[in-house]
Design a protein around this motif. Sequence first.
Motif, PDB file in Angstrom:
ATOM      1  N   ASP A 177       0.853  -1.180   0.000  1.00  0.00           N
ATOM      2  CA  ASP A 177       0.000   0.000   0.000  1.00  0.00           C
ATOM      3  C   ASP A 177       0.894   1.237   0.000  1.00  0.00           C
ATOM      4  OD1 ASP A 177      -2.690   1.340   0.445  1.00  0.00           O
ATOM      5  OD2 ASP A 177      -1.560   2.066   2.171  1.00  0.00           O
ATOM      6  N   ALA A 178       0.847   1.994  -1.094  1.00  0.00           N
ATOM      7  CA  ALA A 178       1.756   3.127  -1.260  1.00  0.00           C
ATOM      8  C   ALA A 178       1.555   4.171  -0.171  1.00  0.00           C
ATOM      9  CB  ALA A 178       1.566   3.750  -2.645  1.00  0.00           C
ATOM     10  N   ALA A 179       0.300   4.449   0.179  1.00  0.00           N
ATOM     11  CA  ALA A 179       0.023   5.472   1.202  1.00  0.00           C
ATOM     12  C   ALA A 179       0.651   5.072   2.537  1.00  0.00           C
ATOM     13  CB  ALA A 179      -1.476   5.673   1.357  1.00  0.00           C
ATOM     14  N   SER A 180       0.532   3.796   2.909  1.00  0.00           N
ATOM     15  CA  SER A 180       1.111   3.331   4.180  1.00  0.00           C
ATOM     16  C   SER A 180       2.633   3.408   4.153  1.00  0.00           C
ATOM     17  CB  SER A 180       0.677   1.895   4.462  1.00  0.00           C
ATOM     18  OG  SER A 180      -0.714   1.818   4.609  1.00  0.00           O
ATOM     19  N   GLU A 181       3.235   3.000   3.030  1.00  0.00           N
ATOM     20  CA  GLU A 181       4.683   3.046   2.915  1.00  0.00           C
ATOM     21  C   GLU A 181       5.201   4.476   2.998  1.00  0.00           C
ATOM     22  OE1 GLU A 181       7.197   0.271   2.329  1.00  0.00           O
ATOM     23  OE2 GLU A 181       5.514  -0.143   3.650  1.00  0.00           O
ATOM     24  N   LEU A 182       4.509   5.393   2.300  1.00  0.00           N
ATOM     25  CA  LEU A 182       4.918   6.795   2.338  1.00  0.00           C
ATOM     26  C   LEU A 182       4.775   7.364   3.750  1.00  0.00           C
ATOM     27  CD1 LEU A 182       3.328   8.035  -1.010  1.00  0.00           C
ATOM     28  CD2 LEU A 182       5.765   7.904  -0.507  1.00  0.00           C
ATOM     29  N   GLY A 183       3.681   7.014   4.422  1.00  0.00           N
ATOM     30  CA  GLY A 183       3.471   7.489   5.781  1.00  0.00           C
ATOM     31  C   GLY A 183       4.537   6.978   6.733  1.00  0.00           C
ATOM     32  N   ARG A 184       4.897   5.699   6.594  1.00  0.00           N
ATOM     33  CA  ARG A 184       5.907   5.099   7.466  1.00  0.00           C
ATOM     34  C   ARG A 184       7.263   5.773   7.278  1.00  0.00           C
ATOM     35  NH1 ARG A 184       9.731   1.349   6.699  1.00  0.00           N
ATOM     36  NH2 ARG A 184       9.056   0.945   4.553  1.00  0.00           N
ATOM     37  N   LEU A 185       7.659   5.963   6.033  1.00  0.00           N
ATOM     38  CA  LEU A 185       8.966   6.557   5.766  1.00  0.00           C
ATOM     39  C   LEU A 185       8.987   8.045   6.100  1.00  0.00           C
ATOM     40  CD1 LEU A 185       9.829   4.637   2.501  1.00  0.00           C
ATOM     41  CD2 LEU A 185      11.117   4.572   4.634  1.00  0.00           C
ATOM     42  N   ARG A 186       7.847   8.720   5.884  1.00  0.00           N
ATOM     43  CA  ARG A 186       7.798  10.149   6.221  1.00  0.00           C
ATOM     44  C   ARG A 186       7.961  10.332   7.735  1.00  0.00           C
ATOM     45  NH1 ARG A 186       9.382  13.530   3.281  1.00  0.00           N
ATOM     46  NH2 ARG A 186       7.901  13.238   1.572  1.00  0.00           N
ATOM     47  N   ALA A 187       7.407   9.411   8.503  1.00  0.00           N
ATOM     48  CA  ALA A 187       7.569   9.483   9.963  1.00  0.00           C
ATOM     49  C   ALA A 187       9.025   9.297  10.347  1.00  0.00           C
ATOM     50  CB  ALA A 187       6.701   8.418  10.632  1.00  0.00           C
ATOM     51  N   ASP A 188       9.773   8.472   9.581  1.00  0.00           N
ATOM     52  CA  ASP A 188      11.188   8.224   9.881  1.00  0.00           C
ATOM     53  C   ASP A 188      12.075   9.377   9.445  1.00  0.00           C
ATOM     54  OD1 ASP A 188      10.606   5.785  10.973  1.00  0.00           O
ATOM     55  OD2 ASP A 188      11.091   4.631   9.174  1.00  0.00           O
ATOM     56  N   LEU A 210      -0.402   9.520  -5.184  1.00  0.00           N
ATOM     57  CA  LEU A 210       0.908   9.462  -4.529  1.00  0.00           C
ATOM     58  C   LEU A 210       1.339  10.838  -4.037  1.00  0.00           C
ATOM     59  CD1 LEU A 210       2.691   7.057  -7.047  1.00  0.00           C
ATOM     60  CD2 LEU A 210       1.977   6.496  -4.717  1.00  0.00           C
ATOM     61  N   VAL A 211       1.149  11.847  -4.884  1.00  0.00           N
ATOM     62  CA  VAL A 211       1.511  13.217  -4.509  1.00  0.00           C
ATOM     63  C   VAL A 211       0.685  13.665  -3.308  1.00  0.00           C
ATOM     64  CG1 VAL A 211       1.321  15.618  -5.268  1.00  0.00           C
ATOM     65  CG2 VAL A 211       2.405  13.922  -6.747  1.00  0.00           C
ATOM     66  N   ALA A 212      -0.615  13.326  -3.322  1.00  0.00           N
ATOM     67  CA  ALA A 212      -1.493  13.713  -2.220  1.00  0.00           C
ATOM     68  C   ALA A 212      -1.085  13.055  -0.906  1.00  0.00           C
ATOM     69  CB  ALA A 212      -2.941  13.364  -2.553  1.00  0.00           C
ATOM     70  N   HIS A 213      -0.403  11.916  -0.982  1.00  0.00           N
ATOM     71  CA  HIS A 213       0.033  11.215   0.229  1.00  0.00           C
ATOM     72  C   HIS A 213       1.474  11.538   0.585  1.00  0.00           C
ATOM     73  CE1 HIS A 213      -3.592   8.654  -0.443  1.00  0.00           C
ATOM     74  NE2 HIS A 213      -3.573   8.633   0.878  1.00  0.00           N
ATOM     75  N   GLY A 214       2.061  12.550  -0.058  1.00  0.00           N
ATOM     76  CA  GLY A 214       3.363  13.033   0.382  1.00  0.00           C
ATOM     77  C   GLY A 214       4.553  12.641  -0.454  1.00  0.00           C
ATOM     78  N   ALA A 215       4.338  12.032  -1.639  1.00  0.00           N
ATOM     79  CA  ALA A 215       5.468  11.693  -2.498  1.00  0.00           C
ATOM     80  C   ALA A 215       6.092  12.959  -3.083  1.00  0.00           C
ATOM     81  CB  ALA A 215       5.012  10.768  -3.632  1.00  0.00           C
ATOM     82  N   ASN A 216       7.405  12.960  -3.222  1.00  0.00           N
ATOM     83  CA  ASN A 216       8.104  14.081  -3.859  1.00  0.00           C
ATOM     84  C   ASN A 216       8.273  13.861  -5.356  1.00  0.00           C
ATOM     85  OD1 ASN A 216       9.544  13.721  -0.921  1.00  0.00           O
ATOM     86  ND2 ASN A 216       9.182  15.857  -1.444  1.00  0.00           N
ATOM     87  N   ASP A 217       8.139  12.636  -5.787  1.00  0.00           N
ATOM     88  CA  ASP A 217       8.252  12.264  -7.198  1.00  0.00           C
ATOM     89  C   ASP A 217       7.622  10.887  -7.301  1.00  0.00           C
ATOM     90  OD1 ASP A 217       8.957  12.159  -9.894  1.00  0.00           O
ATOM     91  OD2 ASP A 217      10.995  12.891  -9.549  1.00  0.00           O
ATOM     92  N   ALA A 218       7.615  10.314  -8.482  1.00  0.00           N
ATOM     93  CA  ALA A 218       7.092   8.956  -8.667  1.00  0.00           C
ATOM     94  C   ALA A 218       7.770   8.345  -9.882  1.00  0.00           C
ATOM     95  CB  ALA A 218       5.577   8.980  -8.843  1.00  0.00           C
TER      96      ALA A 218
END
Length: 458
Positions: free
Chosen positions: A61-72, A94-102
Amino acid sequence: MKGTQEMIVSNATEPRLFWSSQADRPIPRAIRLHGVRRLAPSLAIAAASPAVIFVDCENADAASELGRLRADTGPDGYLIPVLPELRPQDVISLVAHGANDAACHADLERPAPIIKRAKDQAQLMRLAREDGADLPRLLGFVDGMDSPVFLKDANGLYTGANHRFENFLGTGREGIQGKTVYDIAPSDLALTYHRADLELFARGGTQIYATGMRHATRGVRPVRLYKRTLHDPTGRIVGIVGTMHEIGDARGQRAVRAEFDALSRSGGLPVDSPLSTAPVTDPDRPLVSRIAAGEPSALARLYDLYRARLSRFVRRLSANDSLIEEIVNDTFLVVWNKAHEFRAECAVSTWLMAIAYRCALKALREQRHTLLEVELTHPDLVLEYWHDHETPDLLAKAFDLLSEDLRVATALAYLFGHSMEEIAQITGCPVTTVKARLHRARGKLRTRLAMLGEHGYA
């Protein structure tokens, strides 16, 4: 030592490249040749230098992965989710969930462009973080001034003030920091300050005008305000610094002028500081060009810049949070698909507002969404309507009771600072219609403010 977390720290300014895969998939060969190393669960990233992380999202799940890494990593980690293929709606999500690129798998077969882009952007993020350390120096400079001084960011939020300003208002720094003019001033004065800020943000430079300012005694004192814009290295306005003196105080006026001139020349910072006073153009056009070339990182940057502003605008049409989010994401989906059609005949902000307006109308029609609107045929209706919707600002109450077309025109003009011509472009109606709507809105606001005020809703 076994069981201890290894810390990756580097004093080098060169961004570090990592691969994160919860499924433990190997690093793609092409990016491994560029120095990408595995980000194992036992590794923690220190903030000494920028980190670019390719995030394997093939079966995750991309949103969960982005959230986990953003917390780190905090806000400075540069995250690039990787999917087998990228559809336009995937990019927006992806952008809406905090990705800087894709990136998709095909991008990683020839990764040089995306890695160069990531390194450049991560470097800029690091520089922006380091340059931000000069803000305390600016605050220290204004604290030593004899005149009341305040600082605001590009969203109009107060980011600081000196003791003189705090004493004038009769409140501590916690009563100013992070607040808007509507939080610290009566509605009529706040509207004056807000309109002046919008004009200053639109043209940059210096602004001087006379107005009233609520004093610690709760009375309103006549003052003259001096304000100047602050800019980042790209020329984008990042804030305002302002000072003031009470009208009639000739000695105070001379002191304020002298201090403001010194502040304008240096900002209390080195001459080559990013907080310069250079003139600006529309810095968003290059972002649209890069979006047209298919760069998700440019869309992520534009999203960060305008998401909050578009959300505030759409909220004038709907109070449904999930619908607002959907409309904003639909707006950026149109931007992603239609960026190549942008001809720079208007500002990027105007173009975005026009897209958001059309997306909002479409969504409201499709969902048969209606706003609660009350015709003020009798004062009791006003009292009943606001019984469960009370806010401390009469202006906001009266504004929300306008019909949709008047509310949109007024918000675009007075809350977002658009000209008559820009509002006509956004709403797709003639300038004469815009003028007529604003005239009607002002009349209705006066009537409704009086009606609300008469019944004790101050």
